[in-house]
Design a protein around this motif. Sequence first.
Motif, PDB file in Angstrom:
ATOM      1  N   SER A  45      37.901 105.261  81.883  1.00 42.85           N
ATOM      2  CA  SER A  45      38.262 104.905  83.267  1.00 42.85           C
ATOM      3  C   SER A  45      39.350 103.835  83.277  1.00 42.85           C
ATOM      4  O   SER A  45      40.246 103.859  84.123  1.00 42.85           O
ATOM      5  CB  SER A  45      37.027 104.444  84.053  1.00 42.85           C
ATOM      6  N   ILE A  46      39.302 102.903  82.297  1.00 38.63           N
ATOM      7  CA  ILE A  46      40.358 101.877  82.233  1.00 38.63           C
ATOM      8  C   ILE A  46      41.705 102.533  81.892  1.00 38.63           C
ATOM      9  O   ILE A  46      42.729 102.241  82.510  1.00 38.63           O
ATOM     10  CB  ILE A  46      40.005 100.787  81.199  1.00 38.63           C
ATOM     11  N   VAL A  47      41.668 103.466  80.926  1.00 37.78           N
ATOM     12  CA  VAL A  47      42.912 104.150  80.544  1.00 37.78           C
ATOM     13  C   VAL A  47      43.439 104.980  81.719  1.00 37.78           C
ATOM     14  O   VAL A  47      44.639 104.981  82.011  1.00 37.78           O
ATOM     15  CB  VAL A  47      42.678 105.047  79.302  1.00 37.78           C
ATOM     16  N   LEU A  48      42.502 105.656  82.407  1.00 34.56           N
ATOM     17  CA  LEU A  48      42.909 106.469  83.559  1.00 34.56           C
ATOM     18  C   LEU A  48      43.559 105.599  84.641  1.00 34.56           C
ATOM     19  O   LEU A  48      44.596 105.950  85.211  1.00 34.56           O
ATOM     20  CB  LEU A  48      41.683 107.162  84.151  1.00 34.56           C
ATOM     21  N   LEU A  49      42.908 104.456  84.919  1.00 33.69           N
ATOM     22  CA  LEU A  49      43.454 103.552  85.946  1.00 33.69           C
ATOM     23  C   LEU A  49      44.817 103.026  85.523  1.00 33.69           C
ATOM     24  O   LEU A  49      45.737 102.899  86.333  1.00 33.69           O
ATOM     25  CB  LEU A  49      42.492 102.387  86.198  1.00 33.69           C
ATOM     26  N   LYS A  50      44.933 102.706  84.240  1.00 32.58           N
ATOM     27  CA  LYS A  50      46.217 102.204  83.732  1.00 32.58           C
ATOM     28  C   LYS A  50      47.283 103.289  83.840  1.00 32.58           C
ATOM     29  O   LYS A  50      48.425 103.018  84.242  1.00 32.58           O
ATOM     30  CB  LYS A  50      46.033 101.756  82.267  1.00 32.58           C
ATOM     31  N   GLY A  51      46.861 104.515  83.469  1.00 36.21           N
ATOM     32  CA  GLY A  51      47.779 105.649  83.573  1.00 36.21           C
ATOM     33  C   GLY A  51      48.216 105.862  85.003  1.00 36.21           C
ATOM     34  O   GLY A  51      49.397 106.111  85.294  1.00 36.21           O
ATOM     35  N   ASP A  52      47.253 105.735  85.901  1.00 38.42           N
ATOM     36  CA  ASP A  52      47.544 105.895  87.319  1.00 38.42           C
ATOM     37  C   ASP A  52      48.527 104.814  87.782  1.00 38.42           C
ATOM     38  O   ASP A  52      49.461 105.082  88.546  1.00 38.42           O
ATOM     39  CB  ASP A  52      46.225 105.792  88.095  1.00 38.42           C
ATOM     40  N   GLU A  53      48.285 103.597  87.275  1.00 37.18           N
ATOM     41  CA  GLU A  53      49.172 102.472  87.643  1.00 37.18           C
ATOM     42  C   GLU A  53      50.595 102.736  87.145  1.00 37.18           C
ATOM     43  O   GLU A  53      51.566 102.523  87.880  1.00 37.18           O
ATOM     44  CB  GLU A  53      48.623 101.205  86.999  1.00 37.18           C
ATOM     45  N   LEU A  54      50.683 103.229  85.894  1.00 33.94           N
ATOM     46  CA  LEU A  54      52.006 103.521  85.330  1.00 33.94           C
ATOM     47  C   LEU A  54      52.697 104.635  86.109  1.00 33.94           C
ATOM     48  O   LEU A  54      53.899 104.558  86.395  1.00 33.94           O
ATOM     49  CB  LEU A  54      51.877 103.932  83.855  1.00 33.94           C
ATOM     50  N   ALA A  55      51.889 105.671  86.452  1.00 29.26           N
ATOM     51  CA  ALA A  55      52.464 106.793  87.201  1.00 29.26           C
ATOM     52  C   ALA A  55      52.952 106.314  88.568  1.00 29.26           C
ATOM     53  O   ALA A  55      54.027 106.689  89.037  1.00 29.26           O
ATOM     54  CB  ALA A  55      51.420 107.889  87.360  1.00 29.26           C
ATOM     55  N   THR A  56      52.136 105.438  89.203  1.00 26.91           N
ATOM     56  CA  THR A  56      52.520 104.911  90.513  1.00 26.91           C
ATOM     57  C   THR A  56      53.786 104.070  90.393  1.00 26.91           C
ATOM     58  O   THR A  56      54.701 104.183  91.224  1.00 26.91           O
ATOM     59  CB  THR A  56      51.375 104.032  91.080  1.00 26.91           C
ATOM     60  N   GLU A  57      53.815 103.256  89.323  1.00 20.47           N
ATOM     61  CA  GLU A  57      54.997 102.404  89.125  1.00 20.47           C
ATOM     62  C   GLU A  57      56.239 103.261  88.914  1.00 20.47           C
ATOM     63  O   GLU A  57      57.300 102.980  89.449  1.00 20.47           O
ATOM     64  CB  GLU A  57      54.746 101.493  87.912  1.00 20.47           C
ATOM     65  N   GLN A  58      56.023 104.338  88.129  1.00 16.01           N
ATOM     66  CA  GLN A  58      57.134 105.265  87.876  1.00 16.01           C
ATOM     67  C   GLN A  58      57.595 105.886  89.187  1.00 16.01           C
ATOM     68  O   GLN A  58      58.795 106.023  89.445  1.00 16.01           O
ATOM     69  CB  GLN A  58      56.644 106.351  86.901  1.00 16.01           C
ATOM     70  N   LEU A  59      56.610 106.213  90.010  1.00 16.01           N
ATOM     71  CA  LEU A  59      56.910 106.821  91.321  1.00 16.01           C
ATOM     72  C   LEU A  59      57.721 105.850  92.172  1.00 16.01           C
ATOM     73  O   LEU A  59      58.683 106.229  92.852  1.00 16.01           O
ATOM     74  CB  LEU A  59      55.582 107.145  92.014  1.00 16.01           C
ATOM     75  N   PHE A  60      57.308 104.574  92.108  1.00 19.11           N
ATOM     76  CA  PHE A  60      58.014 103.549  92.888  1.00 19.11           C
ATOM     77  C   PHE A  60      59.444 103.365  92.405  1.00 19.11           C
ATOM     78  O   PHE A  60      60.366 103.247  93.195  1.00 19.11           O
ATOM     79  CB  PHE A  60      57.279 102.209  92.789  1.00 19.11           C
ATOM     80  N   ILE A  61      59.563 103.350  91.070  1.00 16.71           N
ATOM     81  CA  ILE A  61      60.912 103.182  90.512  1.00 16.71           C
ATOM     82  C   ILE A  61      61.794 104.330  90.994  1.00 16.71           C
ATOM     83  O   ILE A  61      62.923 104.130  91.431  1.00 16.71           O
ATOM     84  CB  ILE A  61      60.843 103.137  88.957  1.00 16.71           C
ATOM     85  N   GLU A  62      61.194 105.539  90.947  1.00 23.61           N
ATOM     86  CA  GLU A  62      61.931 106.731  91.383  1.00 23.61           C
ATOM     87  C   GLU A  62      62.270 106.625  92.867  1.00 23.61           C
ATOM     88  O   GLU A  62      63.399 106.870  93.287  1.00 23.61           O
ATOM     89  CB  GLU A  62      61.036 107.956  91.111  1.00 23.61           C
ATOM     90  N   LYS A  63      61.246 106.191  93.640  1.00 23.27           N
ATOM     91  CA  LYS A  63      61.438 106.097  95.088  1.00 23.27           C
ATOM     92  C   LYS A  63      62.474 105.032  95.432  1.00 23.27           C
ATOM     93  O   LYS A  63      63.340 105.229  96.280  1.00 23.27           O
ATOM     94  CB  LYS A  63      60.090 105.768  95.743  1.00 23.27           C
ATOM     95  N   GLU A  64      62.376 103.901  94.717  1.00 18.98           N
ATOM     96  CA  GLU A  64      63.327 102.820  94.977  1.00 18.98           C
ATOM     97  C   GLU A  64      64.736 103.242  94.586  1.00 18.98           C
ATOM     98  O   GLU A  64      65.701 102.900  95.252  1.00 18.98           O
ATOM     99  CB  GLU A  64      62.909 101.564  94.220  1.00 18.98           C
ATOM    100  N   ARG A  65      64.798 104.021  93.497  1.00 14.70           N
ATOM    101  CA  ARG A  65      66.117 104.506  93.075  1.00 14.70           C
ATOM    102  C   ARG A  65      66.695 105.425  94.155  1.00 14.70           C
ATOM    103  O   ARG A  65      67.861 105.305  94.542  1.00 14.70           O
ATOM    104  CB  ARG A  65      65.994 105.265  91.746  1.00 14.70           C
ATOM    105  N   GLU A  66      65.806 106.325  94.658  1.00 14.88           N
ATOM    106  CA  GLU A  66      66.263 107.241  95.711  1.00 14.88           C
ATOM    107  C   GLU A  66      66.719 106.466  96.937  1.00 14.88           C
ATOM    108  O   GLU A  66      67.763 106.742  97.525  1.00 14.88           O
ATOM    109  CB  GLU A  66      65.128 108.190  96.106  1.00 14.88           C
ATOM    110  N   LEU A  67      65.891 105.449  97.295  1.00 13.77           N
ATOM    111  CA  LEU A  67      66.239 104.661  98.483  1.00 13.77           C
ATOM    112  C   LEU A  67      67.526 103.874  98.261  1.00 13.77           C
ATOM    113  O   LEU A  67      68.346 103.734  99.172  1.00 13.77           O
ATOM    114  CB  LEU A  67      65.094 103.710  98.821  1.00 13.77           C
ATOM    115  N   ARG A  68      67.658 103.369  97.008  1.00 14.03           N
ATOM    116  CA  ARG A  68      68.874 102.621  96.699  1.00 14.03           C
ATOM    117  C   ARG A  68      70.102 103.520  96.835  1.00 14.03           C
ATOM    118  O   ARG A  68      71.121 103.145  97.393  1.00 14.03           O
ATOM    119  CB  ARG A  68      68.776 102.053  95.280  1.00 14.03           C
TER     120      ARG A  68
END
Lengths: 443, 223
Positions: A45-68
């Motif tokens: 569950s810790i690895v899953l949550l961490k993975g989820d956090e990384l995926a979300t962060e990746q999503l944000f980076i992508e989203k911020e890049r798109e917005l930029r």
Amino acid sequence: MALQNDQSQKINIWLIIKRELKHKKYGFITGVLSLVIATAGFVGSIVLLKGDELATEQLFIEKERELREEMMQLEDDYRVIMRNMGYNVLILNKEQSLSELERNGYASTYLDYEDVWKIAESDMKTLNHLMPVLQEKIYWEEMNTEIFLSGIRGQVPVYSKPQHLTDDDEYRSPIMERVPEGKADLGEEVAVLLNLRPGDIIIVKGEKFEVNRVYARRGTRDDLSVWVPLDKAQSILGRPGLINGILALECVCATEMLGQVKEDVAAILPHTQVFEFSSLIAARADVRQRASKLHEEIIFAERLHQMELRGEKERLASLLVLVLVFGASVWIFVLILNNIRERKHEIGILRAIGFRRHQVLQIFLGKSALMGIVAGIIGSVSGAWLGILWSGIDPAYTGFENLISLQVIFLGLLLAPVLALTAGFLPSVMAANQDPANILSEQ
Amino acid sequence: MVLSISGIKKSYKKVKNEAVKAVNDVSLEIGKGELVAVNGPSGCGKTTLLLIAGGLLYPDEGEIILGDTNLYDISANQRDKKRAENIGFVFQQFYLVPYINILENVLIPSIGSNSYSSSLEKRARELIDQFNLSHRIHHKPGELSTGERQRVALARALINEPSILFADEPTGNLDDDNAEVVLNYISGFAKEGGAVLLVTHDGRIGKQAQRTYKMKDGRFINQ
């Protein structure tokens, strides 16, 4: 004691534990399995949550890049709009009559071309995008019509804003491009009237140019303009080294800084005056502010949403781990208790032949510890593996250390033995405290 | 004197707090080379007497002197140690550890006394050989006959060379032939200088004892 082949091995508590585990494999395996599930649930569950956090962060980076990119596009669009609307500041000779400027559409007094470089090379930060221009209305004999002839050289690099410049001192995103050497840009009215297209050759007062492009209709005097390189215009108009205006774009959100702009320019070029279009400045600042605010709001709302989702996932994972840990503890407790019941007479005789309480305790706690160690290793590895598998994250891309920390593995390895020892402690103490007299007198 | 039991009393509280006197003022002494039998019907207090004498059950009154030590004047740990080093036990149910082999069963008291050595293992093999169990040395108790199991239990009781052997109905689960073999070993131990306290309800066993006490309602009735 491997006595096969008559090889002796010292008999001790661990040998007793090992033999008993071999004898009662089922109990050991089910005990280990329950601890593996709890440990794997914890680590996974810790690895899953961490993975989820990384995926979300990746999503944000992508989203911020798109917005930029959207923001940059918006900026470019805005620049084009501003260019079409005209620059918001015009630096003129101090002697220039503004009413004459309005009447003729161009200035009749001149500045040195070097003046624009004085501003560009100063540390003045209130102006951006300087463009020297020489513009006059002429009669175009070759075509028998009047036009506005504009000589431009593109933007002069403002050295106090190096972030906008390339290594070659060119603008990364110029708001108006240079007219290439030997070429001319036309306003639509001129092109339509004279039936000219890009690639056509025109002669302006003896100078030959190839039509570079035709600008779309703007509804201003630009439609009647012909743009050529500045030096050519200076030559055609007989004004070598001269310009009659410097178009400039003000700094970001500078509406309240107009007075400062005028002061700055006057300090560098005391023979000039600044003519400005305040409504354009305000519109520009407003557009930029709105776009920026919208961008921030979108990112903030998304982050908030993701934080809520993550909180929910964490709560769910904690509950799941709690249930698994509780279940495993109860199971170990029952297993050891049952084991003690089955081995009651064995405990009785061991105590009768001189085993101390702590030795009986060692037998049962040792078994729990062994169960925990085996389960800790299997549970940590399988939990990490399943967590990585289910998270859908490629550890080769993110790095294992970002997905699963050593602390988590360490905690996983520690959890199972601690759990097994805690759950097994009470029944083990009960075993050690059994009265051998009571057991042996039952016969 | 190996063992001195004097004035032992032990009562159990049963229903309605009514005390049952399991052992009531029993005294006896056992010297080296003596086999003493206590004979009596089931429930007369024989096993309770044996457990008290073996340092496993606190008496209400009286004292047990093993060698020169009063067993109930020392700490529980010291008593465990004393038991591991000086006392051997044989029970009717054998109580062998089912998941270890015969040699390991014989050697298991060495864990309690922390006395394992290669010479002890040699002695274990000699005992196993002496009790005609060499061919069973790697077998588990479940693979043995009842007579063989009791001989293993006897070898285990003797591994630490105790000064006294307590036997509680050691032939209770054996046929006549096996019972005779086991009793011969026990009396052999006594003949070699060991002391034996044997409790049984089987009157025939007393024949090999130097002294036999008859017990009824917690008392010796022929003392």
